[in-house]
Design a protein around this motif. Structure first.
Motif, short mmCIF file in Angstrom:
data_model
loop_
_atom_site.label_atom_id
_atom_site.label_comp_id
_atom_site.label_asym_id
_atom_site.label_seq_id
_atom_site.Cartn_x
_atom_site.Cartn_y
_atom_site.Cartn_z
N ALA A 218 25.65 -3.61 47.91
CA ALA A 218 26.99 -4.28 47.58
C ALA A 218 26.61 -5.14 46.27
CB ALA A 218 26.82 -5.93 48.82
N LYS A 219 28.15 -5.30 45.92
CA LYS A 219 28.84 -5.89 44.28
C LYS A 219 27.85 -7.62 44.31
CE LYS A 219 32.73 -3.26 43.65
NZ LYS A 219 33.79 -3.12 43.64
N GLU A 220 28.28 -7.97 43.21
CA GLU A 220 27.69 -9.10 43.02
C GLU A 220 28.94 -10.30 43.09
OE1 GLU A 220 26.49 -12.08 38.63
OE2 GLU A 220 25.49 -10.04 39.44
N ALA A 221 28.01 -11.64 44.04
CA ALA A 221 29.13 -12.46 44.65
C ALA A 221 29.80 -12.72 43.34
CB ALA A 221 28.45 -13.59 45.47
N ASP A 222 31.38 -13.49 43.56
CA ASP A 222 31.65 -13.87 43.02
C ASP A 222 31.39 -15.49 41.86
OD1 ASP A 222 33.04 -16.48 43.00
OD2 ASP A 222 32.91 -14.67 45.09
N PRO A 223 31.80 -15.52 40.49
CA PRO A 223 31.01 -16.54 39.86
C PRO A 223 30.52 -17.98 41.07
CG PRO A 223 32.24 -15.47 38.42
CD PRO A 223 32.63 -14.83 40.17
N VAL A 224 31.97 -18.04 41.80
CA VAL A 224 32.94 -19.55 41.90
C VAL A 224 31.19 -19.74 42.91
CG1 VAL A 224 33.26 -20.76 43.43
CG2 VAL A 224 34.55 -20.09 41.78
N THR A 225 30.85 -18.36 43.89
CA THR A 225 30.11 -18.25 45.22
C THR A 225 28.94 -18.34 45.02
OG1 THR A 225 31.63 -17.58 46.49
CG2 THR A 225 29.26 -16.63 46.88
N LEU A 226 28.67 -17.87 43.58
CA LEU A 226 26.76 -17.73 42.98
C LEU A 226 26.70 -19.37 42.68
CD1 LEU A 226 26.72 -15.15 40.71
CD2 LEU A 226 25.80 -15.82 42.54
N VAL A 227 27.34 -20.07 42.07
CA VAL A 227 27.34 -21.24 41.93
C VAL A 227 27.18 -22.24 42.47
CG1 VAL A 227 29.67 -22.76 41.27
CG2 VAL A 227 28.24 -22.58 39.55
N ASP B 288 32.30 -19.07 31.94
CA ASP B 288 31.46 -17.93 30.98
C ASP B 288 30.14 -17.62 31.74
OD1 ASP B 288 29.59 -16.60 29.51
OD2 ASP B 288 29.23 -18.69 28.82
N PRO B 289 30.03 -16.61 32.81
CA PRO B 289 29.83 -16.04 33.94
C PRO B 289 28.71 -15.54 33.37
CG PRO B 289 31.16 -15.00 34.74
CD PRO B 289 31.93 -15.70 33.25
N SER B 290 27.49 -15.86 32.13
CA SER B 290 26.88 -14.67 31.65
C SER B 290 25.90 -14.40 31.85
CB SER B 290 27.24 -14.77 29.67
OG SER B 290 26.99 -16.81 29.90
N GLU B 291 24.40 -14.61 31.62
CA GLU B 291 23.67 -14.13 31.95
C GLU B 291 23.17 -15.76 31.76
OE1 GLU B 291 21.30 -12.32 34.05
OE2 GLU B 291 22.86 -11.30 34.61
N LYS B 292 23.36 -15.64 30.52
CA LYS B 292 22.60 -17.05 29.57
C LYS B 292 23.05 -18.51 30.50
CE LYS B 292 21.87 -19.77 25.32
NZ LYS B 292 22.40 -19.13 24.12
N ALA B 293 24.01 -18.05 31.08
CA ALA B 293 25.01 -19.67 31.83
C ALA B 293 24.57 -19.28 33.30
CB ALA B 293 26.54 -19.42 31.47
N TYR B 294 23.98 -18.24 34.01
CA TYR B 294 23.43 -18.38 34.92
C TYR B 294 22.17 -18.88 35.15
CZ TYR B 294 21.67 -15.87 39.30
OH TYR B 294 21.38 -16.07 40.73
N SER B 295 21.27 -18.15 33.78
CA SER B 295 20.06 -18.74 33.45
C SER B 295 19.96 -20.66 33.55
CB SER B 295 18.95 -18.48 32.79
OG SER B 295 18.36 -18.20 33.06
N ARG B 296 20.71 -20.51 32.87
CA ARG B 296 20.85 -22.42 32.11
C ARG B 296 21.12 -23.32 33.49
NH1 ARG B 296 24.14 -21.98 28.64
NH2 ARG B 296 25.89 -22.68 29.37
N GLU C 203 34.27 -23.09 56.65
CA GLU C 203 33.53 -23.16 55.20
C GLU C 203 33.24 -24.24 53.87
OE1 GLU C 203 36.16 -21.51 50.85
OE2 GLU C 203 37.15 -21.49 52.65
N THR C 204 33.44 -25.47 54.70
CA THR C 204 33.35 -26.17 53.41
C THR C 204 31.67 -26.88 54.29
OG1 THR C 204 34.89 -27.41 53.94
CG2 THR C 204 33.42 -28.94 53.39
N ASN C 205 30.76 -25.93 54.65
CA ASN C 205 29.33 -26.42 55.37
C ASN C 205 28.82 -25.06 55.66
OD1 ASN C 205 29.67 -29.25 55.34
ND2 ASN C 205 30.58 -28.98 57.50
N LEU C 206 29.98 -23.60 55.00
CA LEU C 206 28.54 -22.66 54.69
C LEU C 206 28.09 -22.28 53.28
CD1 LEU C 206 28.55 -20.49 56.50
CD2 LEU C 206 30.80 -19.23 54.84
N ARG C 207 27.02 -21.90 53.34
CA ARG C 207 26.66 -21.75 52.26
C ARG C 207 26.31 -20.06 52.08
NH1 ARG C 207 23.28 -17.16 50.37
NH2 ARG C 207 21.53 -18.10 48.94
N ARG C 208 27.17 -19.39 51.19
CA ARG C 208 27.12 -17.76 51.50
C ARG C 208 26.59 -17.07 50.50
NH1 ARG C 208 33.60 -16.68 51.47
NH2 ARG C 208 33.91 -17.49 49.55
#
Length: 785
Positions: free
Chosen positions: A158-167, A190-198, A780-785
């Motif tokens: 599967a593709k990577e989750a979108d940035p909003v879902t990931l955060v 700025d969904p970069s690797e550096k930002a994700y790691s931070r 959706e409010t209480n859903l972890r995706r």
């Protein structure tokens, strides 16, 4: 012609059939359908046939299994027999083999009946990284293991989750709280690797990280604020919960984390906090009923501790060997009582009565940093006010005065009581030590000090006493003293603890559990790695989180699970480093809803009960994020405690900020768990809970709509929308959605929610409360995706 086609098809199918794996395909069948009568339990074994040991299963005389010859194997004949008295398993057991299971057993014997030791009792090995077709997918070491399986099934990852879902995923997984809108916006831009790691680093460093992991750990060790049995009275233990939070926040290595809980009181130079950690040994259910049989509850408590230690640290059900040898695993009844013997030095016998909270010594008093600083300051003032010897003298006199006054009250008008005379003598001694003015001034300082000391919180701890004699109880009967005496030792088939001491201690057990060379540290690491994987993916690589034994389901990806266990040990049990490693993988970052032809390891799921509450309070702005402290009592239905007796009691709702604390701190009443937590599947914590169920009932929806806490949150959220969400309806709806869901509403949502307004120009808190309730109630409010 048709018959030849069928024959050809059968031959080709047989030729192409994949070779069986004993642990994955065969052992589960034998364990479920055969081991009860032909397994480890000697007393229950039938026909002198044991199928859990290869040499006995392939015994030449019995010919139950003749490798390579299904036609000569008694097992094959019996599983296909048409005679009831010959058929295996016997019909009366109620566990018939399916057609597929019979085929598997027959094929296995035909292939040579290849055996393998049970996967869970073999230490993890360093499997080579599998070859994959798509070498560009990821360079992270975890991902080839996942991708190889996906490709084997002819799927694509599967593709990577979108940035909003990931955060949002990261925040819920690492803190149990939603992200602030500005954090979401920043990462989305700025969904970069550096930002994700931070973001991962920031969340691992958050004090709420400890709260998130503690919520799960408290399920495992069955933490609760009440005793459980009989009157289910409250007991003093909340500082243990706070120790767990701080231990995770301070990143105490898991081996030390283990030692401090099982044997914090036995560590050299044991600190106050290590003694608090030893409160783990006191978490079990206890009774305070008058007239209890001490020996009966000695046995009950011993069995409880064996169940919990084995499930938490070993992924094993040693508790099943309480009455006889384990039916499915190599644990003997002697192993059970030998493990129990490690805890026979805990002095927890015979405390009864209906006091609230109940008394369960030994207990120590814990102070907050601010309280301790004030006590130290007052102690210094007292020392400066009078010479040390006078202070010690007055302390002794005060202690005696308290005792004599107490005795005088008990004696009432008994003229023979000597305490009146002793009190008079004390006053004379005071005047001999110093003048009355100075005494009146120490006393004031002491009064202030005692006032602060009275604010401390009591908590149960472990304290070693002379160990009780532990015997094997035949059939688990606590009245039968005929069994042999056992000393502390570990299950025989797992090795032994080498020591020159006369008697092993809880500290020896704790060390053995995490020792990767001479103990079962590697096996323990596999159990822990599997549970952490479950927390971050929704399913363990081995699905049964508390049973790695014969009745447990084998791991779908044993090679990956082994590598994770070894990685945890290589990182010296550093949980934060281990967790970050998992979160950096592409496997973790996959979307939970892949299109057809794609596969994801991630599973969408509702937040745990406590986080549903936390999420609502955080969105509304009501959440009080204070870490630690006494358990709190939020609003709950009137009369819910009406059947709670010995003694009868009424629920006293807290006031002020305590109402808005995180769910982790809600008073955990075992027999009457808070209805909100119960509706969302929180366990009563009578036993170890490694995985919570996920029910979907009207009760949960009714809680979100009508629980007073959620109603107040909706009102406060409405006020927040009105004051901070802009001036137009569209602006305010967008604000509400960004706060709750980290996204704007679509056209349908805007139109639907606008229909909830009673006023044409909604401008007040009351106008917006129905909309706030609706947004907070969205799945959706209480859903972890």
């Amino acid at each position: 012609m048709r018959i030849y086609f069928h024959i050809l098809f059968f031959v080709l199918a047989s030729f192409c059939q994949a070779a069986l794996d004993f642990n994955r395909d065969v052992r589960p069948i034998l364990s479920d359908k055969c081991f009860a009568c032909h397994g480890p339990d000697e007393e229950g074994r039938k026909a002198d046939l044991r199928l859990d040991i290869e040499s006995e299963a392939k015994n030449d005389e019995l010919m139950a299994i003749v490798a390579g010859s299904p036609e000569d194997s008694e097992m094959v004949y019996r599983i296909h027999s048409g005679e009831e008295d010959e058929l295996m398993p016997p019909p009366e057991i109620g566990k018939p083999l399916t057609k597929k299971e019979k085929q598997i057993l027959e094929q296995w014997i035909k292939e040579g009946a290849k055996w393998a030791d049970h996967w869970a009792y073999v230490p993890p090995v360093d499997h080579p990284t599998p070859e994959v077709k798509d070498k560009q997918w990821s360079t992270h070491w975890i991902d080839p293991f996942a991708l190889a399986d996906i490709e084997k099934r002819n799927f694509r990852p599967a593709k990577e989750a979108d940035p909003v879902t990931l955060v949002r995923r990261l925040h819920f997984d690492l803190t149990g709280l939603p992200p602030a809108p500005e954090v979401v916006q920043s990462f989305a831009s700025d969904p970069s690797e550096k930002a994700y790691s931070r973001i991962i680093e920031d969340l691992l460093g958050s004090p709420h990280f400890g709260e998130r992991l503690a919520t799960y750990w408290l399920d495992l060790v069955r933490y609760a604020d009440t005793v459980g049995y009989h009157g289910d009275q409250p007991h003093n233990i909340s500082p243990y919960r706070d120790w767990v939070i701080q231990a995770f926040n301070n990143n105490i290595p898991f081996d030390q984390f283990t030692r401090e809980q099982l044997a914090g009181d036995l560590l050299p130079g044991s600190t106050t906090q290590q003694k608090v950690a030893s409160g783990y040994n006191r978490l079990l259910q206890t009774t305070h009923e008058g007239g209890l049989q001490l020996k009966e509850y000695d046995a009950i408590y011993a069995a409880d501790r064996v169940r919990n230690v084995s499930e938490v640290w070993m992924g094993a059900t040693v508790g099943c060997a309480q009455c006889h040898d384990h039916k499915y695993d190599p644990y003997t009844i002697k192993d059970h009582y030998a493990l129990a013997s490690f805890f026979s030095d805990l002095g927890d016998r015979g405390f009864n009565g209906n006091s609230l909270p109940t008394k369960r010594p030994p207990e120590i008093q814990i102070f907050s940093p601010e309280q301790q600083a004030r006590i130290d300051s007052l102690t210094q003032e007292i020392t400066m006010a009078l010479p040390r010897e006078i202070v010690l003298g007055i302390n002794a006199l005060d202690h005696n005065r308290t005792q004599f006054t107490s005795q005088l009250k008990k004696a009432k008008n008994n003229k023979k009581a000597p305490w009146k005379k002793k009190l008079a003598e004390l006053e004379t001694k005071y005047l001999e030590l110093t003048d009355q003015a100075s005494i009146d001034r120490y006393r004031k300082l002491v009064g202030k000090k005692k006032k602060v000391e009275n604010q401390g919180i009591w908590t149960m701890v472990s304290r070693a006493v002379k160990p009780r004699t532990m015997r094997v109880l035949p059939r688990g009967n606590w009245m039968d003293d005929s069994g042999p005496v056992v000393l502390p030792s570990v299950p025989k088939f797992l090795g032994s603890i080498q020591s020159d001491k006369e008697r092993l201690s809880r500290l020896d057990l704790a060390n053995w559990l995490t020792d990767t060379e001479n103990g079962i540290g590697l096996i323990n690491a596999r159990v822990l790695a599997n549970r952490l994987w479950y927390l971050f993916f929704g399913k363990g690589l081995a699905p049964d989180l508390t049973d790695f034994g014969g009745q447990g389901t084998p791991p779908e990806h044993p090679e990956l699970l082994d590598r994770l266990a070894l990685s945890l040990v290589e990182k010296k049990w550093n949980l934060k480093v281990f967790i970050k490693d998992i979160l950096l993988s592409r496997t973790y970052r996959q979307a939970t809803l892949p299109p057809a032809g794609y596969q994801s390891y991630q599973i969408a799921r509702r937040l745990p009960a406590e986080f549903v509450r936390d999420n609502t309070l955080a969105i509304s702005g009501l959440l009080v994020p204070t870490i630690g402290g006494p358990s709190v009592k939020p609003m709950q239905p009137a009369g819910y405690y009406r059947h709670l007796n010995f003694p009868p009691r009424k629920y006293q709702t807290d006031k002020g900020k305590s109402l808005w604390r995180r769910g982790l701190y809600v008073h955990w009443q075992r027999q009457f768990l808070h209805p909100m937590l119960k509706a969302f599947d929180a366990p009563s914590r009578e036993e170890c809970s490694a995985e919570r169920p996920q029910s979907n009932t009207p009760l949960a929806a009714l809680v979100l709509l009508n629980d007073p806490t959620f109603l107040e949150a909706a009102k406060f959220f409405a006020k927040k929308i009105v004051s901070s969400g802009g001036s137009s309806i569209k602006e305010r709806l967008t604000y509400a959605f960004r706060q709750a869901l980290s996204r704007p509403p679509d056209a349908f949502e805007q139109k639907t929610l606008a229909a909830l307004f009673d006023s044409q120009v909604p401008s007040t808190e009351e106008d917006w409360t129905p909309v706030a309730r609706a947004v907070l109630n969205l799945a959706e409010t209480n859903l972890r995706r």
